[in-house]
Design a protein around this motif. Structure first.
Motif, short mmCIF file in Angstrom:
data_model
loop_
_atom_site.label_atom_id
_atom_site.label_comp_id
_atom_site.label_asym_id
_atom_site.label_seq_id
_atom_site.Cartn_x
_atom_site.Cartn_y
_atom_site.Cartn_z
N HIS A 41 -2.98 -2.41 -5.24
CA HIS A 41 -3.54 -1.72 -4.06
C HIS A 41 -2.63 -0.61 -3.54
O HIS A 41 -2.87 -0.08 -2.44
N CYS A 62 -1.35 2.75 -2.59
CA CYS A 62 -2.05 4.01 -2.31
C CYS A 62 -1.11 5.21 -2.25
O CYS A 62 -1.52 6.33 -2.61
N GLU A 122 0.81 -1.22 0.00
CA GLU A 122 0.00 0.00 0.00
C GLU A 122 0.84 1.27 0.00
O GLU A 122 0.37 2.32 -0.45
N GLU A 141 -5.89 2.60 -7.38
CA GLU A 141 -6.23 3.00 -6.02
C GLU A 141 -5.27 4.04 -5.46
O GLU A 141 -5.31 4.35 -4.27
N GLY A 153 -5.54 6.36 -9.67
CA GLY A 153 -6.67 6.54 -8.77
C GLY A 153 -7.12 7.99 -8.68
O GLY A 153 -6.66 8.86 -9.42
N ASP A 197 -3.64 7.21 -4.11
CA ASP A 197 -4.15 8.42 -3.48
C ASP A 197 -3.10 9.53 -3.43
O ASP A 197 -3.44 10.70 -3.28
#
Length: 335
Positions: A224, A226, A202, A248, A271, A250
């Motif tokens: 996944h 982020c 992540e 995903e 994402g 961010d």
């Protein structure tokens, strides 16, 4: 009446001995306390690992002192140890048998020591370990057999070492890993397959290295992811599909690199960037070849960090202007 009170007090102390003696016996150089789940020991100053810690010890803190070595029997008699914090010492080697008798250990912090290598087999009995911090040592490489046995590892921090290259198979089957910190090393490249065994990653820190590009497919097995930190490298070109699998994502930081141009569509499939992105401190060449980036910026400008530091470097008539302002004025074909 007096004897009755004395008997009641004696009974009370028998039922609640910890209230009468504070904590089990503790080595002279240590301060032991009794939280809910076992003894916590904070020790120092000292130059060798203390002997005679209570058998129920679960947390040990020996930080910023003169500890230089850890023998194979240093943790003998501590079967319930869960966290071992040894930051800021002078440890230059550890025995391969150090953790053999601590199967419940979950956190090992060796930040700021002088380790240049780890022994093979160190973690063969460390199936519970979820956090390993080796930040600020003298590691020039990492080897896959150093990390064998870390089946539950969630966080690996090897930042601020002297790493230049990593073996492609270093992190195979680290399926529990969420956070990988490789920042502030001297990495010249990333093996394309380095992240293939990290399906649940992540957060990835690659900032402060010497990376010039990234191989196509580097992030294909980390859907996944982020948070991706790439600032402070020497990135000058990127494959057009490098971020296409990061649906995903961010947060993306590409600041302080050597990016002048990027391929159309580079950022389109990422994402929602709920945290934001940073493209500042790059030598952007603000011509029609950036039209794809202009369109993307206009659609995502509310999540852009440091707009006033994201400037055009060329051509001459655009130099010093904010990239976002040029994007607003530039007439480009509709995407």
């Amino acid at each position: 009446m007096g004897s009755s009170l004395a008997m009641q007090l004696l009974l009370f102390l028998l039922l609640f001995p910890s209230l009468g003696q504070g904590v089990p016996w503790c080595p002279k150089a240590c301060n032991c306390t009794l939280p809910v789940n076992g003894t916590s020991a904070t020790c120092g100053p000292l130059d060798s690992f203390p002997k005679g810690l209570p058998v129920d010890t679960t947390f040990v803190f020996i930080e910023y002192t003169n500890l230089s070595q850890l023998s194979s029997d240093a943790l003998k008699g501590l079967p319930n140890l869960k966290e071992l914090h040894l930051a800021g010492n002078r440890i230059d080697n550890v025995s391969s048998g150090l953790l053999t008798l601590t199967p419940t250990l979950k956190v090992l912090d060796l930040t700021g020591n002088t380790l240049s290598e780890l022994p093979s087999g160190l973690f063969r009995n460390s199936a519970a370990l979820h956090s390993l911090v080796l930040k600020g040592n003298r590691l020039q490489t990492l080897k896959a057999n150093w990390l064998e046995g870390l089946v539950a590892l969630n966080w690996l921090d090897v930042s601020a070492n002297q790493l230049q290259r990593l073996p492609p198979d270093l992190l195979l089957n680290f399926t529990a890993l969420n956070i990988l910190d490789l920042s502030d090393n001297m990495l010249l490249e990333l093996p394309p397959s380095l992240l293939k065994g990290l399906p649940n990653l992540e957060r990835l820190h690659l900032e402060g290295n010497q990376l010039q590009t990234l191989a196509k497919g580097t992030f294909s097995a980390t859907p996944h992811l982020c948070y991706l930190f790439l600032q402070g490298n020497k990135l000058s070109n990127l494959p057009s599909s490098i971020f296409s699998t990061l649906g995903e994502l961010d947060m993306l930081d590409l600041s302080n690199n050597l990016l002048a141009q990027v391929p159309d569509g580079l950022l389109d499939k990422m994402g929602q960037m709920r945290v934001g992105f940073d493209l500042s401190e790059n030598p952007w060449k603000c011509d029609e070849k950036l039209c794809g980036l202009y369109h993307w910026l206009l659609n995502n400008q509310d999540r852009m960090f440091f707009k006033n530091k994201t400037l055009c470097d060329s051509p001459e008539d655009q130099a010093g202007q904010m990239l976002l302002e040029v994007a607003k004025k530039r007439v480009c074909p509709k995407q």
